[in-house]
Design a protein around this motif. Structure first.
Motif, PDB file in Angstrom:
ATOM      1  N   ASP A 149       0.821  -1.221   0.000  1.00  0.00           N
ATOM      2  CA  ASP A 149       0.000   0.000   0.000  1.00  0.00           C
ATOM      3  C   ASP A 149       0.850   1.264   0.000  1.00  0.00           C
ATOM      4  OD1 ASP A 149      -2.060  -1.726   0.114  1.00  0.00           O
ATOM      5  OD2 ASP A 149      -2.574  -1.376   2.213  1.00  0.00           O
ATOM      6  N   ARG A 151       3.902   1.582  -1.220  1.00  0.00           N
ATOM      7  CA  ARG A 151       5.020   1.373  -2.133  1.00  0.00           C
ATOM      8  C   ARG A 151       5.644   2.698  -2.584  1.00  0.00           C
ATOM      9  NH1 ARG A 151       6.587  -2.937  -5.862  1.00  0.00           N
ATOM     10  NH2 ARG A 151       8.302  -1.928  -6.895  1.00  0.00           N
ATOM     11  N   ASP A 152       4.789   3.667  -2.915  1.00  0.00           N
ATOM     12  CA  ASP A 152       5.298   4.967  -3.382  1.00  0.00           C
ATOM     13  C   ASP A 152       6.189   5.614  -2.332  1.00  0.00           C
ATOM     14  OD1 ASP A 152       3.805   4.524  -5.574  1.00  0.00           O
ATOM     15  OD2 ASP A 152       2.320   6.085  -5.216  1.00  0.00           O
ATOM     16  N   GLU A 153       5.708   5.549  -1.082  1.00  0.00           N
ATOM     17  CA  GLU A 153       6.488   6.151   0.013  1.00  0.00           C
ATOM     18  C   GLU A 153       7.824   5.433   0.201  1.00  0.00           C
ATOM     19  OE1 GLU A 153       4.877   6.719   3.936  1.00  0.00           O
ATOM     20  OE2 GLU A 153       2.958   7.297   3.080  1.00  0.00           O
ATOM     21  N   GLU A 155       9.517   3.784  -2.003  1.00  0.00           N
ATOM     22  CA  GLU A 155      10.443   4.104  -3.100  1.00  0.00           C
ATOM     23  C   GLU A 155      10.946   5.544  -2.998  1.00  0.00           C
ATOM     24  OE1 GLU A 155       8.753   2.602  -6.835  1.00  0.00           O
ATOM     25  OE2 GLU A 155      10.126   0.933  -6.479  1.00  0.00           O
ATOM     26  N   ALA A 156      10.092   6.431  -2.472  1.00  0.00           N
ATOM     27  CA  ALA A 156      10.558   7.814  -2.274  1.00  0.00           C
ATOM     28  C   ALA A 156      11.707   7.825  -1.264  1.00  0.00           C
ATOM     29  CB  ALA A 156       9.408   8.692  -1.796  1.00  0.00           C
ATOM     30  N   ARG A 157      11.608   6.982  -0.256  1.00  0.00           N
ATOM     31  CA  ARG A 157      12.697   6.900   0.736  1.00  0.00           C
ATOM     32  C   ARG A 157      13.961   6.309   0.104  1.00  0.00           C
ATOM     33  NH1 ARG A 157      10.949   7.498   6.155  1.00  0.00           N
ATOM     34  NH2 ARG A 157       8.698   7.717   6.251  1.00  0.00           N
ATOM     35  N   LEU A 158      13.769   5.264  -0.713  1.00  0.00           N
ATOM     36  CA  LEU A 158      14.927   4.664  -1.395  1.00  0.00           C
ATOM     37  C   LEU A 158      15.582   5.703  -2.304  1.00  0.00           C
ATOM     38  CD1 LEU A 158      13.446   1.193  -2.446  1.00  0.00           C
ATOM     39  CD2 LEU A 158      15.130   1.605  -0.646  1.00  0.00           C
ATOM     40  N   ALA A 159      14.725   6.495  -2.987  1.00  0.00           N
ATOM     41  CA  ALA A 159      15.253   7.492  -3.928  1.00  0.00           C
ATOM     42  C   ALA A 159      16.015   8.597  -3.198  1.00  0.00           C
ATOM     43  CB  ALA A 159      14.114   8.083  -4.747  1.00  0.00           C
ATOM     44  N   HIS A 247      19.013  -2.694  -3.044  1.00  0.00           N
ATOM     45  CA  HIS A 247      18.022  -1.770  -2.474  1.00  0.00           C
ATOM     46  C   HIS A 247      16.914  -1.378  -3.444  1.00  0.00           C
ATOM     47  CE1 HIS A 247      20.838  -1.438   0.879  1.00  0.00           C
ATOM     48  NE2 HIS A 247      21.776  -1.302  -0.040  1.00  0.00           N
ATOM     49  N   ARG A 248      16.360  -2.361  -4.127  1.00  0.00           N
ATOM     50  CA  ARG A 248      15.155  -2.134  -4.920  1.00  0.00           C
ATOM     51  C   ARG A 248      14.027  -2.921  -4.282  1.00  0.00           C
ATOM     52  NH1 ARG A 248      15.520  -4.747  -9.464  1.00  0.00           N
ATOM     53  NH2 ARG A 248      17.572  -5.651  -9.100  1.00  0.00           N
TER      54      ARG A 248
ATOM     55  N   ASP B  59      17.573   5.952 -11.807  1.00  0.00           N
ATOM     56  CA  ASP B  59      17.809   5.990 -10.359  1.00  0.00           C
ATOM     57  C   ASP B  59      17.976   4.578  -9.796  1.00  0.00           C
ATOM     58  OD1 ASP B  59      18.268   7.838  -8.375  1.00  0.00           O
ATOM     59  OD2 ASP B  59      16.236   7.761  -7.583  1.00  0.00           O
ATOM     60  N   ARG B  60      18.052   3.638 -10.706  1.00  0.00           N
ATOM     61  CA  ARG B  60      18.189   2.211 -10.364  1.00  0.00           C
ATOM     62  C   ARG B  60      17.088   1.702  -9.426  1.00  0.00           C
ATOM     63  NH1 ARG B  60      22.282  -1.398 -11.727  1.00  0.00           N
ATOM     64  NH2 ARG B  60      22.302  -3.230 -10.393  1.00  0.00           N
ATOM     65  N   LEU B  61      15.879   2.260  -9.614  1.00  0.00           N
ATOM     66  CA  LEU B  61      14.738   1.676  -8.901  1.00  0.00           C
ATOM     67  C   LEU B  61      14.256   0.454  -9.678  1.00  0.00           C
ATOM     68  CD1 LEU B  61      12.838   4.893  -7.799  1.00  0.00           C
ATOM     69  CD2 LEU B  61      14.035   3.281  -6.320  1.00  0.00           C
ATOM     70  N   ARG B  85      21.909   7.397  -5.647  1.00  0.00           N
ATOM     71  CA  ARG B  85      20.597   7.991  -5.375  1.00  0.00           C
ATOM     72  C   ARG B  85      20.702   9.290  -4.585  1.00  0.00           C
ATOM     73  NH1 ARG B  85      17.763   2.336  -3.843  1.00  0.00           N
ATOM     74  NH2 ARG B  85      17.577   1.504  -5.953  1.00  0.00           N
ATOM     75  N   MET B  90      14.867  12.068  -7.062  1.00  0.00           N
ATOM     76  CA  MET B  90      13.694  11.758  -7.889  1.00  0.00           C
ATOM     77  C   MET B  90      12.427  12.254  -7.208  1.00  0.00           C
ATOM     78  SD  MET B  90      12.849   8.238  -9.807  1.00  0.00           S
ATOM     79  CE  MET B  90      11.319   7.903 -10.629  1.00  0.00           C
ATOM     80  N   PHE B  92       8.237  11.871  -7.591  1.00  0.00           N
ATOM     81  CA  PHE B  92       7.308  10.944  -8.232  1.00  0.00           C
ATOM     82  C   PHE B  92       6.021  11.637  -8.676  1.00  0.00           C
ATOM     83  CE2 PHE B  92      10.237   8.622  -5.708  1.00  0.00           C
ATOM     84  CZ  PHE B  92      10.421   7.409  -6.352  1.00  0.00           C
ATOM     85  N   THR B  96       4.341  12.082  -2.356  1.00  0.00           N
ATOM     86  CA  THR B  96       4.540  11.062  -1.318  1.00  0.00           C
ATOM     87  C   THR B  96       4.974  11.697  -0.005  1.00  0.00           C
ATOM     88  OG1 THR B  96       6.784  10.851  -2.161  1.00  0.00           O
ATOM     89  CG2 THR B  96       5.191   9.184  -2.883  1.00  0.00           C
ATOM     90  N   PHE B  98       5.651  12.009   3.803  1.00  0.00           N
ATOM     91  CA  PHE B  98       5.807  11.055   4.904  1.00  0.00           C
ATOM     92  C   PHE B  98       5.011  11.592   6.090  1.00  0.00           C
ATOM     93  CE2 PHE B  98      10.302  10.636   3.023  1.00  0.00           C
ATOM     94  CZ  PHE B  98       9.846   9.750   2.058  1.00  0.00           C
ATOM     95  N   ARG B 151      12.453  18.227  -0.479  1.00  0.00           N
ATOM     96  CA  ARG B 151      12.996  17.081   0.258  1.00  0.00           C
ATOM     97  C   ARG B 151      14.109  16.412  -0.554  1.00  0.00           C
ATOM     98  NH1 ARG B 151       8.307  13.012   1.497  1.00  0.00           N
ATOM     99  NH2 ARG B 151       8.915  12.260  -0.553  1.00  0.00           N
TER     100      ARG B 151
END
Lengths: 255, 218
Positions: A149, A151-153, A155-159, A247-248, B59-61, B85, B90, B92, B96, B98, B151
């Protein structure tokens, strides 16, 4: 106190009551209820037979440890059946059950709360593993839902350059919280709202109530620790499977 | 300049023979493309053409099934992904935020940033510093998307990837967002912007890569 075979047969009337409710309300659950009751009875008789063998005087404790291992395997398999959507849950669950068993038994037996005998080991391990199994299914499902649910958040953290362990942490904590809360609520309500199974059983079997209460208290604490240990190990294990080493977030399948 | 050492880092992206498959379908089919360091490069094309997939590769996602994606001349396989990264941010399509305030959101990206840095980054995206202690969930659509940009910027990236960042915004907030990004690009940030609105592409693009049916043309 004992229940005679005739008494057991009479108690089947109670299963009849449940089946009758299903019939009256056309729930279509009569067969399911009868099957569940019959299956439980057969399983209990089988386990009773095994316990008679395990607890026979002079029997080596190693047989009991073997039984514990079998329970771990069966519980892991059952957890996987109940939450098939969680990837590779069986090995994670098995490790979690072993960890929960190690932590709780170290306190209970290692620190001398109860003596280590077949009579204590088998039921205590059963309690730990049974509760750990429920906790495993809860936390595995919840974590998967969270990461799906949000997922976007994630991935935003990973990015932002966060490693997967850090990016998944808020969702892991949410899953842990929701998996542990029912156990904490049950612990809080113990004695006030209901008398737990172990204590009821002991009192029915003629043990004095104070002793029964003390055993029950130990059991509650044991279950709490087992749930906390299991959920932590399962959550960490599932996270490892949902992210790649680079980290994907691997798409959790909806099927 | 005499006595000054100018360090110019290569912030270009390149894709060579890149293939991404979803089941039997090739979302990107043998793509060769170059995205230079300067200005705003727009990946333009219809929905489902593979623009977002291409952006995520940078971004290697996601990783390609075949081919090589490089940043600054180095294949991404050879770069530390976490460092990459931090160098390439990036934003989206769906904002998003937090949990917590705007300040909390910025702290997730840069826990050690001081108040000056926080205020500076808000200024860069035209957000009022008075919003710092507002719950991110209570911001308007335009504000929350600019907060997401802030951010990303607070990590001081060299390049930012924007995945249709204004698709959910009305005209006013959309123009404000565009203006912020145009200024960032003028300040030297590499920008890769995925879009499908022709008018907007005309306003922001220094160059356009056309993405259609998994192929990229200039």
């Amino acid at each position: 106190m004992t229940v005679s075979l005739a008494g057991l047969a009479v108690s089947l009337l109670l299963v009849g009551v449940a089946a009758l409710v299903s019939l009256l309300w056309r729930l279509g659950l009569e067969l399911s209820i009868l099957w569940a009751a019959l299956r439980a009875l057969v399983q209990l008789l089988l386990v009773g037979g095994v316990l008679v063998l395990l607890l026979a005087p002079g029997r080596s404790l190693w047989w009991s440890w073997l039984w514990v291992l079998l329970m771990v395997g069966y519980a892991g398999w059952t957890a996987r059946q109940r939450a098939p959507e969680v990837p590779r849950l069986l090995p994670v669950a098995a490790v979690a059950f072993l960890a929960a068993s190690a932590v709780t038994m170290a306190v209970i037996f290692g620190l001398g709360v109860l003596p280590l005998t077949s009579k204590t080991l088998v039921p205590i391990a059963g309690l730990i593993i049974g509760n750990a199994m429920t906790a495993t299914v809860l936390v595995g499902r919840r974590l998967l839902e969270e990461l799906r649910d949000k997922r976007d958040e994630v991935e935003a953290r990973l990015a932002l350059g966060q490693p997967s362990s850090q990016a998944s942490r808020p969702y892991l904590r949410a899953a842990l919280r929701s998996a542990l809360t029912p156990q904490i609520e049950t612990t809080k309500a113990t004695g006030l709202v209901f008398l737990p199974g172990a204590m009821t059983g002991l009192i029915l079997a003629g043990v004095d109530p104070v002793s029964a209460v003390l055993v029950q208290a130990v059991v509650m604490f044991l279950v709490l620790a087992a749930a906390a240990t299991t959920t932590t190990v399962v959550a960490l294990g599932v996270v490892r499977r949902l992210f790649t080493p680079d980290h994907r977030l691997v798409a959790p399948s909806r099927s | 300049m005499w006595g000054t050492l100018a360090i110019v880092t290569d912030r270009s992206f390149s894709l060579r023979g890149v293939v991404v498959r979803r089941g039997d379908r090739a979302v990107l089919d043998d793509v060769d493309a170059d995205i230079p360091s300067d200005g705003i490069t727009v990946l333009w094309g219809p929905s489902g053409a593979g623009k977002t997939t291409l952006l995520r590769l940078l971004d290697r996602l996601d990783v390609p099934d075949a081919g090589t994606v490089s940043y600054g001349g180095t294949p991404l396989d050879d770069l530390d992904v976490l460092a990459l990264r931090r160098r390439v941010g990036m934003v989206f399509q769906r904002a998003t935020p937090f949990a917590g305030t705007v300040r909390d959101n910025l702290a997730v990206a840069a826990p050690d940033a001081d108040d000056d840095a926080v205020r500076r980054v808000l200024q860069r995206v035209s957000l009022d510093a008075a919003l710092l202690d507002r719950d991110a969930d209570t911001l308007s659509g335009g504000e929350v998307q600019r907060m997401c940009l802030a951010r990303t910027l607070i990590t001081e990236p060299e390049a930012v990837l924007l995945d249709e960042p204004t698709s959910a915004l009305d005209e006013g907030p959309r123009r404000t967002f565009e203006q912020s990004v145009l200024e960032l690009a003028r300040d030297g940030l590499t920008v890769v912007w995925v879009g499908h609105d022709e008018e907007q592409v005309r306003r922001v693009a220094d160059r356009v890569l056309h993405v259609s049916e998994g192929r990229v043309t200039t």
